[in-house]
Write a protein that holds these residues in place. Sequence first.
Motif, PDB file in Angstrom:
ATOM      1  N   GLN A 171       0.823  -1.201   0.000  1.00 39.17           N
ATOM      2  CA  GLN A 171       0.000   0.000   0.000  1.00 39.17           C
ATOM      3  C   GLN A 171       0.862   1.258   0.000  1.00 39.17           C
ATOM      4  O   GLN A 171       0.587   2.214  -0.736  1.00 39.17           O
ATOM      5  N   ARG A 172       1.931   1.252   0.798  1.00 40.32           N
ATOM      6  CA  ARG A 172       2.847   2.395   0.785  1.00 40.32           C
ATOM      7  C   ARG A 172       3.521   2.535  -0.572  1.00 40.32           C
ATOM      8  O   ARG A 172       3.677   3.647  -1.092  1.00 40.32           O
ATOM      9  N   GLN A 173       3.924   1.411  -1.134  1.00 43.46           N
ATOM     10  CA  GLN A 173       4.614   1.420  -2.422  1.00 43.46           C
ATOM     11  C   GLN A 173       3.720   1.988  -3.527  1.00 43.46           C
ATOM     12  O   GLN A 173       4.171   2.713  -4.413  1.00 43.46           O
ATOM     13  N   MET A 174       2.424   1.665  -3.459  1.00 49.61           N
ATOM     14  CA  MET A 174       1.488   2.069  -4.504  1.00 49.61           C
ATOM     15  C   MET A 174       0.723   3.351  -4.162  1.00 49.61           C
ATOM     16  O   MET A 174      -0.008   3.881  -4.991  1.00 49.61           O
ATOM     17  N   GLY A 175       0.869   3.836  -2.919  1.00 46.39           N
ATOM     18  CA  GLY A 175       0.189   5.060  -2.532  1.00 46.39           C
ATOM     19  C   GLY A 175      -1.316   4.905  -2.361  1.00 46.39           C
ATOM     20  O   GLY A 175      -2.079   5.821  -2.680  1.00 46.39           O
ATOM     21  N   VAL A 176      -1.765   3.743  -1.864  1.00 44.64           N
ATOM     22  CA  VAL A 176      -3.189   3.494  -1.639  1.00 44.64           C
ATOM     23  C   VAL A 176      -3.399   3.039  -0.203  1.00 44.64           C
ATOM     24  O   VAL A 176      -2.433   2.799   0.528  1.00 44.64           O
ATOM     25  N   ASP A 177      -4.674   2.926   0.197  1.00 40.54           N
ATOM     26  CA  ASP A 177      -4.950   2.605   1.604  1.00 40.54           C
ATOM     27  C   ASP A 177      -5.990   1.514   1.780  1.00 40.54           C
ATOM     28  O   ASP A 177      -6.589   1.387   2.853  1.00 40.54           O
ATOM     29  N   GLN A 178      -6.235   0.709   0.733  1.00 39.25           N
ATOM     30  CA  GLN A 178      -7.204  -0.372   0.862  1.00 39.25           C
ATOM     31  C   GLN A 178      -6.885  -1.478  -0.128  1.00 39.25           C
ATOM     32  O   GLN A 178      -6.227  -1.239  -1.132  1.00 39.25           O
ATOM     33  N   PRO A 179      -7.357  -2.706   0.153  1.00 44.07           N
ATOM     34  CA  PRO A 179      -7.127  -3.803  -0.792  1.00 44.07           C
ATOM     35  C   PRO A 179      -8.006  -3.668  -2.030  1.00 44.07           C
ATOM     36  O   PRO A 179      -8.949  -2.870  -2.074  1.00 44.07           O
ATOM     37  N   ASP A 180      -7.694  -4.482  -3.023  1.00 48.23           N
ATOM     38  CA  ASP A 180      -8.565  -4.626  -4.180  1.00 48.23           C
ATOM     39  C   ASP A 180      -8.527  -6.084  -4.612  1.00 48.23           C
ATOM     40  O   ASP A 180      -7.857  -6.906  -3.986  1.00 48.23           O
ATOM     41  N   PHE A 181      -9.262  -6.439  -5.668  1.00 50.09           N
ATOM     42  CA  PHE A 181      -9.203  -7.812  -6.144  1.00 50.09           C
ATOM     43  C   PHE A 181      -9.198  -7.838  -7.668  1.00 50.09           C
ATOM     44  O   PHE A 181      -9.607  -6.891  -8.340  1.00 50.09           O
ATOM     45  N   GLY A 182      -8.690  -8.955  -8.194  1.00 48.65           N
ATOM     46  CA  GLY A 182      -8.671  -9.167  -9.628  1.00 48.65           C
ATOM     47  C   GLY A 182      -8.943 -10.625  -9.938  1.00 48.65           C
ATOM     48  O   GLY A 182      -9.070 -11.463  -9.029  1.00 48.65           O
ATOM     49  N   HIS A 183      -9.026 -10.942 -11.217  1.00 43.87           N
ATOM     50  CA  HIS A 183      -9.303 -12.298 -11.684  1.00 43.87           C
ATOM     51  C   HIS A 183      -8.017 -12.970 -12.160  1.00 43.87           C
ATOM     52  O   HIS A 183      -7.159 -12.331 -12.768  1.00 43.87           O
ATOM     53  N   LEU A 184      -7.922 -14.263 -11.890  1.00 43.10           N
ATOM     54  CA  LEU A 184      -6.820 -15.074 -12.391  1.00 43.10           C
ATOM     55  C   LEU A 184      -7.378 -16.012 -13.453  1.00 43.10           C
ATOM     56  O   LEU A 184      -8.320 -16.762 -13.179  1.00 43.10           O
ATOM     57  N   THR A 185      -6.800 -15.975 -14.647  1.00 46.39           N
ATOM     58  CA  THR A 185      -7.274 -16.838 -15.717  1.00 46.39           C
ATOM     59  C   THR A 185      -6.213 -17.872 -16.077  1.00 46.39           C
ATOM     60  O   THR A 185      -5.034 -17.737 -15.740  1.00 46.39           O
ATOM     61  N   GLN A 186      -6.664 -18.880 -16.767  1.00 50.05           N
ATOM     62  CA  GLN A 186      -5.803 -20.012 -17.126  1.00 50.05           C
ATOM     63  C   GLN A 186      -4.511 -19.575 -17.802  1.00 50.05           C
ATOM     64  O   GLN A 186      -3.436 -20.127 -17.541  1.00 50.05           O
ATOM     65  N   SER A 187      -4.585 -18.583 -18.663  1.00 48.33           N
ATOM     66  CA  SER A 187      -3.414 -18.151 -19.428  1.00 48.33           C
ATOM     67  C   SER A 187      -2.355 -17.469 -18.567  1.00 48.33           C
ATOM     68  O   SER A 187      -1.219 -17.274 -19.016  1.00 48.33           O
ATOM     69  N   MET A 188      -2.688 -17.114 -17.333  1.00 50.01           N
ATOM     70  CA  MET A 188      -1.736 -16.431 -16.453  1.00 50.01           C
ATOM     71  C   MET A 188      -0.814 -17.393 -15.704  1.00 50.01           C
ATOM     72  O   MET A 188       0.173 -16.958 -15.107  1.00 50.01           O
ATOM     73  N   PHE A 189      -1.126 -18.689 -15.732  1.00 48.63           N
ATOM     74  CA  PHE A 189      -0.370 -19.645 -14.923  1.00 48.63           C
ATOM     75  C   PHE A 189       0.821 -20.186 -15.712  1.00 48.63           C
ATOM     76  O   PHE A 189       0.694 -20.574 -16.874  1.00 48.63           O
ATOM     77  N   HIS A 190       1.976 -20.219 -15.032  1.00 46.98           N
ATOM     78  CA  HIS A 190       3.213 -20.708 -15.643  1.00 46.98           C
ATOM     79  C   HIS A 190       3.852 -21.737 -14.717  1.00 46.98           C
ATOM     80  O   HIS A 190       3.790 -21.613 -13.488  1.00 46.98           O
ATOM     81  N   LEU A 191       4.472 -22.751 -15.293  1.00 47.98           N
ATOM     82  CA  LEU A 191       5.135 -23.783 -14.498  1.00 47.98           C
ATOM     83  C   LEU A 191       6.432 -23.250 -13.893  1.00 47.98           C
ATOM     84  O   LEU A 191       7.183 -22.516 -14.550  1.00 47.98           O
ATOM     85  N   GLU A 192       6.690 -23.655 -12.644  1.00 51.10           N
ATOM     86  CA  GLU A 192       7.954 -23.230 -12.052  1.00 51.10           C
ATOM     87  C   GLU A 192       9.121 -23.935 -12.756  1.00 51.10           C
ATOM     88  O   GLU A 192       8.971 -25.034 -13.294  1.00 51.10           O
ATOM     89  N   HIS A 193      10.244 -23.274 -12.758  1.00 42.00           N
ATOM     90  CA  HIS A 193      11.489 -23.719 -13.391  1.00 42.00           C
ATOM     91  C   HIS A 193      11.442 -23.645 -14.922  1.00 42.00           C
ATOM     92  O   HIS A 193      12.489 -23.769 -15.562  1.00 42.00           O
ATOM     93  N   HIS A 194      10.287 -23.468 -15.513  1.00 38.90           N
ATOM     94  CA  HIS A 194      10.178 -23.361 -16.958  1.00 38.90           C
ATOM     95  C   HIS A 194      10.267 -21.885 -17.358  1.00 38.90           C
ATOM     96  O   HIS A 194       9.475 -21.079 -16.859  1.00 38.90           O
ATOM     97  N   PRO A 195      11.183 -21.516 -18.241  1.00 40.66           N
ATOM     98  CA  PRO A 195      11.330 -20.105 -18.615  1.00 40.66           C
ATOM     99  C   PRO A 195      10.032 -19.526 -19.194  1.00 40.66           C
ATOM    100  O   PRO A 195       9.412 -20.128 -20.080  1.00 40.66           O
ATOM    101  N   ILE A 196       9.638 -18.386 -18.670  1.00 36.27           N
ATOM    102  CA  ILE A 196       8.487 -17.661 -19.202  1.00 36.27           C
ATOM    103  C   ILE A 196       8.983 -16.806 -20.369  1.00 36.27           C
ATOM    104  O   ILE A 196       9.936 -16.046 -20.218  1.00 36.27           O
TER     105      ILE A 196
END
Length: 263
Positions: free
Chosen positions: A68-93
């Motif tokens: 919050q300090r880094q972004m200059g805001v004072d409350q949480p927010d939310f977003g959506h996670l979709t299938q295309s956002m997921f990446h396997l660990e150790h595999h180069p993105i």
Amino acid sequence: MDTAVQKAADRLLEVYRTGESIDPLTPEHPDATLELAYRIQQRQVEQWVLAGDVVKGHKVGLASRAIQRQMGVDQPDFGHLTQSMFHLEHHPIPEGTFLQPRIEPEVAFVLGRPLTGPGVTVAEAARAVDFVLPALEIVDSRIRDWRIGIFDTIADNASSGGVILGSRPVALDSVDLRLAGCNLHVNGELVATGAGGAVLGSPLNALVWLANTVGPLGVTLEPGHLVLPGSMTAAHAVLPGDSVVATINGLGSVTAVLGKDEK
């Protein structure tokens, strides 16, 4: 107002196609409510789903005081996670996947039961969790130079980018998430430390906040879906070629590799 929602959503969607970031939306909507920002976000999600993507969960953003300090805001927010956002660990993105990525270490909740707010308690939220995983979230912004206010980040799907999950499930009752410490290393160098208590007092509180916030919007957190409750440290900028490891006490580690194209 619907025209304004579509226009703003189209501007953000165009960034995904062109890779060219845009100026902040806030000056164009100086008196707009956060409800309008969430409508802009939802319009983009609808377009992604129509194009074949699938919603796999949600994220809570801006949950820690450090963020919050880094972004200059004072409350949480939310977003959506979709299938295309997921990446396997150790595999180069692949390089070029993100515009201006920053990385955050988190605890990931995988739900075994539905959660529908309002009125969800901590006890009900804990009962709904099937297991937890160590995770790295790559946050990104379609807004040029991260010049964002809370309206901008909400409209921009809570600055979502990518998710990398560890592969060792852990039962929720086997770890105290409030006290779980975290070390974040980039290319072998310790760049940040934190603890679960930085996330609204406990990552579980962020899960409760999310269920009770999206419930009145007609959204149920579904079994099998993933919830990222927020970062345990400040976000750290990363570059192509970087290797990032988050180690969380009681959960183990997770590794993200940002690929670098060979010229």
